[in-house]
Design a protein around this motif. Structure first.
Motif, PDB file in Angstrom:
ATOM      1  N   SER A   1      53.099  33.271  82.611  1.00 35.08           N
ATOM      2  CA  SER A   1      54.480  33.873  82.227  1.00 35.08           C
ATOM      3  C   SER A   1      55.188  32.477  81.865  1.00 35.08           C
ATOM      4  CB  SER A   1      55.288  34.594  83.180  1.00 35.08           C
ATOM      5  OG  SER A   1      55.315  33.743  84.394  1.00 35.08           O
ATOM      6  N   THR A   2      54.690  31.460  82.480  1.00 35.11           N
ATOM      7  CA  THR A   2      55.597  30.179  82.104  1.00 35.11           C
ATOM      8  C   THR A   2      54.979  29.165  81.345  1.00 35.11           C
ATOM      9  OG1 THR A   2      55.156  29.158  84.225  1.00 35.11           O
ATOM     10  CG2 THR A   2      56.940  30.573  84.439  1.00 35.11           C
ATOM     11  N   GLY A   3      53.563  29.174  81.384  1.00 32.20           N
ATOM     12  CA  GLY A   3      52.945  28.063  80.892  1.00 32.20           C
ATOM     13  C   GLY A   3      52.395  26.948  81.735  1.00 32.20           C
ATOM     14  N   GLY A   4      52.932  27.148  83.108  1.00 31.97           N
ATOM     15  CA  GLY A   4      52.681  26.242  84.070  1.00 31.97           C
ATOM     16  C   GLY A   4      51.115  26.116  84.427  1.00 31.97           C
ATOM     17  N   LEU A   5      50.757  25.079  85.133  1.00 33.01           N
ATOM     18  CA  LEU A   5      49.466  24.693  85.591  1.00 33.01           C
ATOM     19  C   LEU A   5      49.726  24.419  86.997  1.00 33.01           C
ATOM     20  CD1 LEU A   5      46.369  24.369  84.912  1.00 33.01           C
ATOM     21  CD2 LEU A   5      46.825  21.957  84.862  1.00 33.01           C
ATOM     22  N   HIS A   6      48.925  25.028  88.049  1.00 30.16           N
ATOM     23  CA  HIS A   6      48.991  24.542  89.473  1.00 30.16           C
ATOM     24  C   HIS A   6      47.676  23.760  89.626  1.00 30.16           C
ATOM     25  CE1 HIS A   6      52.837  26.607  90.367  1.00 30.16           C
ATOM     26  NE2 HIS A   6      52.024  27.839  89.504  1.00 30.16           N
TER      27      HIS A   6
ATOM     28  N   THR B   1      51.152  27.179  75.431  1.00 36.12           N
ATOM     29  CA  THR B   1      52.427  26.393  75.208  1.00 36.12           C
ATOM     30  C   THR B   1      53.602  26.990  75.321  1.00 36.12           C
ATOM     31  OG1 THR B   1      51.344  24.512  74.114  1.00 36.12           O
ATOM     32  CG2 THR B   1      53.737  24.350  73.966  1.00 36.12           C
ATOM     33  N   ALA B   2      54.541  27.199  76.504  1.00 36.46           N
ATOM     34  CA  ALA B   2      55.688  27.827  76.359  1.00 36.46           C
ATOM     35  C   ALA B   2      56.813  26.995  75.867  1.00 36.46           C
ATOM     36  CB  ALA B   2      55.898  28.412  77.993  1.00 36.46           C
ATOM     37  N   ALA B   3      57.585  27.285  75.061  1.00 36.66           N
ATOM     38  CA  ALA B   3      58.792  26.402  74.566  1.00 36.66           C
ATOM     39  C   ALA B   3      59.847  27.085  74.687  1.00 36.66           C
ATOM     40  CB  ALA B   3      58.458  26.300  72.757  1.00 36.66           C
ATOM     41  N   LEU B   4      61.110  26.339  75.044  1.00 37.72           N
ATOM     42  CA  LEU B   4      62.305  26.966  75.455  1.00 37.72           C
ATOM     43  C   LEU B   4      63.278  26.698  74.368  1.00 37.72           C
ATOM     44  CD1 LEU B   4      63.424  28.068  77.990  1.00 37.72           C
ATOM     45  CD2 LEU B   4      64.386  25.417  78.333  1.00 37.72           C
ATOM     46  N   LEU B   5      63.973  27.787  73.993  1.00 40.17           N
ATOM     47  CA  LEU B   5      64.882  27.800  72.838  1.00 40.17           C
ATOM     48  C   LEU B   5      66.049  27.141  72.976  1.00 40.17           C
ATOM     49  CD1 LEU B   5      62.559  29.268  71.623  1.00 40.17           C
ATOM     50  CD2 LEU B   5      64.086  30.769  70.278  1.00 40.17           C
ATOM     51  N   PRO B   6      66.718  26.275  71.996  1.00 36.19           N
ATOM     52  CA  PRO B   6      68.089  25.956  72.323  1.00 36.19           C
ATOM     53  C   PRO B   6      69.036  27.056  72.096  1.00 36.19           C
ATOM     54  CG  PRO B   6      67.354  25.140  70.179  1.00 36.19           C
ATOM     55  CD  PRO B   6      66.204  26.051  70.972  1.00 36.19           C
ATOM     56  N   ASP B   7      70.089  26.881  72.828  1.00 37.94           N
ATOM     57  CA  ASP B   7      71.120  27.869  72.732  1.00 37.94           C
ATOM     58  C   ASP B   7      71.724  28.345  71.370  1.00 37.94           C
ATOM     59  OD1 ASP B   7      71.714  28.059  75.557  1.00 37.94           O
ATOM     60  OD2 ASP B   7      73.205  26.499  75.644  1.00 37.94           O
ATOM     61  N   GLY B   8      71.689  29.670  71.306  1.00 32.34           N
ATOM     62  CA  GLY B   8      72.106  30.005  70.072  1.00 32.34           C
ATOM     63  C   GLY B   8      70.775  30.605  69.162  1.00 32.34           C
ATOM     64  N   LEU B   9      69.690  30.325  69.700  1.00 31.70           N
ATOM     65  CA  LEU B   9      68.678  30.883  68.797  1.00 31.70           C
ATOM     66  C   LEU B   9      68.006  31.925  69.963  1.00 31.70           C
ATOM     67  CD1 LEU B   9      66.552  27.752  67.127  1.00 31.70           C
ATOM     68  CD2 LEU B   9      68.035  29.826  66.074  1.00 31.70           C
ATOM     69  N   ASP B  10      67.618  33.008  69.242  1.00 37.51           N
ATOM     70  CA  ASP B  10      67.007  34.135  70.429  1.00 37.51           C
ATOM     71  C   ASP B  10      65.456  34.170  69.938  1.00 37.51           C
ATOM     72  OD1 ASP B  10      67.469  36.512  71.909  1.00 37.51           O
ATOM     73  OD2 ASP B  10      66.715  37.565  70.083  1.00 37.51           O
ATOM     74  N   ALA B  11      64.840  34.240  71.207  1.00 38.90           N
ATOM     75  CA  ALA B  11      63.159  34.235  71.017  1.00 38.90           C
ATOM     76  C   ALA B  11      62.798  35.453  70.593  1.00 38.90           C
ATOM     77  CB  ALA B  11      62.802  33.962  72.343  1.00 38.90           C
TER      78      ALA B  11
ATOM     79  N   ARG C   1      62.847  37.376  83.536  1.00 41.89           N
ATOM     80  CA  ARG C   1      63.960  36.511  83.736  1.00 41.89           C
ATOM     81  C   ARG C   1      63.971  35.424  82.496  1.00 41.89           C
ATOM     82  NH1 ARG C   1      62.935  33.832  89.529  1.00 41.89           N
ATOM     83  NH2 ARG C   1      62.044  35.937  89.586  1.00 41.89           N
ATOM     84  N   LEU C   2      63.056  35.112  81.820  1.00 35.69           N
ATOM     85  CA  LEU C   2      62.797  34.176  80.687  1.00 35.69           C
ATOM     86  C   LEU C   2      63.118  34.901  79.322  1.00 35.69           C
ATOM     87  CD1 LEU C   2      60.195  31.874  82.085  1.00 35.69           C
ATOM     88  CD2 LEU C   2      62.731  31.407  81.820  1.00 35.69           C
ATOM     89  N   ALA C   3      63.245  36.312  79.483  1.00 36.43           N
ATOM     90  CA  ALA C   3      62.978  37.161  78.232  1.00 36.43           C
ATOM     91  C   ALA C   3      64.229  36.551  77.184  1.00 36.43           C
ATOM     92  CB  ALA C   3      63.330  38.587  78.516  1.00 36.43           C
ATOM     93  N   GLY C   4      64.098  36.366  75.994  1.00 36.31           N
ATOM     94  CA  GLY C   4      65.025  36.042  75.181  1.00 36.31           C
ATOM     95  C   GLY C   4      65.171  34.498  75.083  1.00 36.31           C
ATOM     96  N   ARG C   5      64.370  33.859  75.859  1.00 35.55           N
ATOM     97  CA  ARG C   5      64.642  32.504  75.916  1.00 35.55           C
ATOM     98  C   ARG C   5      63.304  31.342  75.496  1.00 35.55           C
ATOM     99  NH1 ARG C   5      66.523  30.670  81.510  1.00 35.55           N
ATOM    100  NH2 ARG C   5      66.719  28.588  80.498  1.00 35.55           N
ATOM    101  N   LEU C   6      62.347  32.143  75.541  1.00 30.92           N
ATOM    102  CA  LEU C   6      61.037  31.686  75.535  1.00 30.92           C
ATOM    103  C   LEU C   6      60.004  32.208  74.710  1.00 30.92           C
ATOM    104  CD1 LEU C   6      60.314  29.066  77.853  1.00 30.92           C
ATOM    105  CD2 LEU C   6      58.825  31.081  78.996  1.00 30.92           C
ATOM    106  N   ILE C   7      59.377  31.161  73.759  1.00 26.92           N
ATOM    107  CA  ILE C   7      58.041  31.862  73.146  1.00 26.92           C
ATOM    108  C   ILE C   7      57.008  31.294  73.595  1.00 26.92           C
ATOM    109  CG2 ILE C   7      59.321  32.447  71.145  1.00 26.92           C
ATOM    110  CD1 ILE C   7      57.891  29.704  69.862  1.00 26.92           C
ATOM    111  N   ARG C   8      55.819  31.912  73.713  1.00 27.71           N
ATOM    112  CA  ARG C   8      54.623  31.479  74.246  1.00 27.71           C
ATOM    113  C   ARG C   8      53.530  31.335  73.235  1.00 27.71           C
ATOM    114  NH1 ARG C   8      53.098  34.611  78.846  1.00 27.71           N
ATOM    115  NH2 ARG C   8      54.050  36.666  77.408  1.00 27.71           N
TER     116      ARG C   8
END
Lengths: 378, 378
Positions: free
Chosen positions: A140-145, A295-305, A326-333
């Motif tokens: 969901s976040t692209g994070g590695l533990h 790779t999860a990329a965060l979009l800058p304000d003003g761009l909708d994922a 909680r990351l809907a609309g802000r992230l593309i994976r």
């Protein structure tokens, strides 16, 4: 004509060889052929982790085998430490809670990776913890533990280490014995390049000792029943998903032809190229310690994922993962899991920069491709 | 050259159309396409029962959805009446017992069919019984249980009627509302002509009321969670077995093109032809009330069913079911489930009589074929 290209972190594209293997005539699931198939798939899968542990197949998706691990390893009222930094970490907690296992949460911001020392501290502070449930690659976040680090931090503890390797297997090694992993679960539709519907649980000696003590109710998920049926040579107690197992046998053959180490290396190279491309077009790689599966990329304000994802699909046939919860609309994976080559990665970066320009985000055309190509040819 | 012919009562042969549907490129399981697929398959499946009830899909084989029914409908310590006259009836009892549901067995000889009056008597004698678990077609013996009669005998009782329709669906109608069935389960690999790996639970109003009261632990099998996810338009909570669902959509299209009533009629005709052929070669149809899904034939002393099955396979490519558990070596089971036509039935009868002659069993060549043909052309 626009070709369809699946860049979601599961399901992942199915190789033609795997599709053909699944389209062969169906066979009787109680014959020697299926018993041999299950054995062959289990052996091939052990070498992907790698592990020497038992390998138990279930007709189920990943959540099913998470449940299988919980109900076979835990006792009612046991305390479990659950590492939660995304949707799939949270799911371990949901499954534990559903069966009356007390959840001690090790809660981090979504996208963060747990420091192994935090696990060690919590175990020291609370000796009643019987197991640590962790996620290797948090889809969901692209994070590695750092499972190796967690295993090392747990050395000397009697708590079990149980790992969700659904989206990490094939992208990262998970040498169970060397890293102190007692039980791990995985599923067919990610790095294993097969449609969804088959899940696996692998476990070692300490895992089996926990199975002997477990008092949670189970039938379909029963590890002892499953192992006994496999040892009798009769495949699984319930009907196995035969065609998916045939596909998986072919996918494992492809992995072993390429070489497991080379497959890990390819995922690392492609993930590096994605990260470079994403940053060169001006987006930010989201997780603090990124997985090589996606790779999860965060979009800058003003761009909708959602807008970006919709345009990638309609204009280039590329289906990307979007942010969940909680990351809907802000992230593309963007996934590089499984059946992917260099051109899949570069092409996706090109489509991303073209689409961002259409949306009014100014970046130099070719900047992302240049960065990705440098990694791939470097 | 010997062609391969699957005559086992599940898995059953997969139509070419279904194989092709499953070989299409994989799609993202969270997109609108899969939500629409699940809806379409559920609707098509409702018309096969028929039922108006909710239809809940799971990535699992039949035993998995049996467990789903038990853990969603029952409370710990509830008493359940389990009709046992074969291996799959016994499985209902095993699943109940695994979850702390008290099993009151209604035990009959393998191959017998329950008299509805026996169910009524047991319910009257023991008002604490909360549910009756029954099997429509008992695959291990070929026996059919009279679900309509059981439902009628239970009228006025508050006990739920829960039916295993894994191998009966498509071969026999199971009009849930008309017959008083509160919950039924089925799976993909029998009359539904699709590989194993997808199971379904359907339930009506009284079933949902029981779900509200149920206190057994569950996560993966959660009916409420599944229904909520379906209603949100996002397919199932866990990853669905997408390619199998695509195959099932095609198989359901074939069933509805032929017409559900015609499909039931075909199974009845073919089962009659099998029974006539089996008796004409001098074997005995085993169950007292045979199912239209399969024909179980008892071998006379001196003939070994394993030997017969081995010869059918090596000489004619025909894989038949053998006797399970206490019937091993004594029974062969011939299926006419799913993708089968007249020639499949007649050819199998010819192979049976040729093989029996090879084994020294004297019957007039062609006697079985003649009997089967008379039914098919009668």
């Amino acid at each position: 004509m626009i070709k369809s290209r699946l860049l979601t972190p599961g399901p992942t594209p199915i190789p033609e060889r795997v599709q053909q293997a699944m389209a062969r005539p169906i066979v009787y699931h109680r014959g020697a052929e299926i018993a041999a198939l299950v054995k062959e798939v289990s052996e091939g899968l052990r070498r992907v982790f790698p592990t020497e542990g038992d390998m138990l197949p279930f007709a189920a998706s990943g959540t099913g085998v998470m449940e299988a691990a919980v109900v076979n390893l835990m006792r009612r009222g046991d305390r479990a430490l659950v590492v939660r930094a995304g949707k799939f970490g949270e799911r371990w907690g949901d499954v534990c809670a559903a069966f009356g296992v007390e959840v001690a949460g090790l809660d981090l911001a979504w996208g963060a990776s747990v420091a192994p020392g935090q696990v060690a501290e919590r175990l020291k502070a609370d000796p009643s913890i019987r197991a640590v449930f962790a996620t290797q690659s948090e889809t969901s976040t692209g994070g590695l533990h750092d499972i190796e680090g967690i295993g090392r931090a747990m050395r000397g503890s009697e708590a079990l280490l149980v790992v969700d390797a659904v989206s990490s297997l094939g992208a990262h090694p998970l040498p169970a014995e060397a890293w102190g992993v007692d039980c791990a679960i995985t599923a067919s539709q990610k790095g294993l390049m097969t449609p969804p519907g088959v899940g696996f649980v692998t476990l070692g000696r300490r895992g089996w000792e926990a199975v002997e003590r477990s008092d949670l109710p189970k039938h379909y998920w029963g590890f002892r029943m499953t192992k006994a049926a496999l040892e009798k040579g009769g495949s699984t107690p319930a009907t196995p998903a035969t065609t998916l197992l045939m596909g998986l046998r072919e996918a494992l053959a492809m992995i072993h032809e390429e070489g497991v180490e080379n497959v890990w290396g390819r995922h690392a190279r492609h993930a590096s190229a994605f990260r470079a491309g994403v940053e060169a077009v001006g987006l930010r790689v989201f997780p603090e310690r990124p997985s090589n599966a996606l790779t999860a990329a965060l979009l800058p304000d003003g761009l909708d994922a959602r807008d970006l994802a919709g345009r990638m699909k309609s204009r280039h046939g590329i289906v990307v993962g979007e942010g969940l919860d909680r990351l809907a609309g802000r992230l593309i994976r963007l996934s590089n899991l499984g059946y992917m080559d260099d051109l899949d990665v570069v092409g996706t970066v090109c489509a991303l920069e073209m689409t961002l320009r259409e949306m009014g985000w100014t970046s130099r055309p070719g900047a992302g491709a240049e960065a990705a190509e440098r990694v791939l040819t470097g």
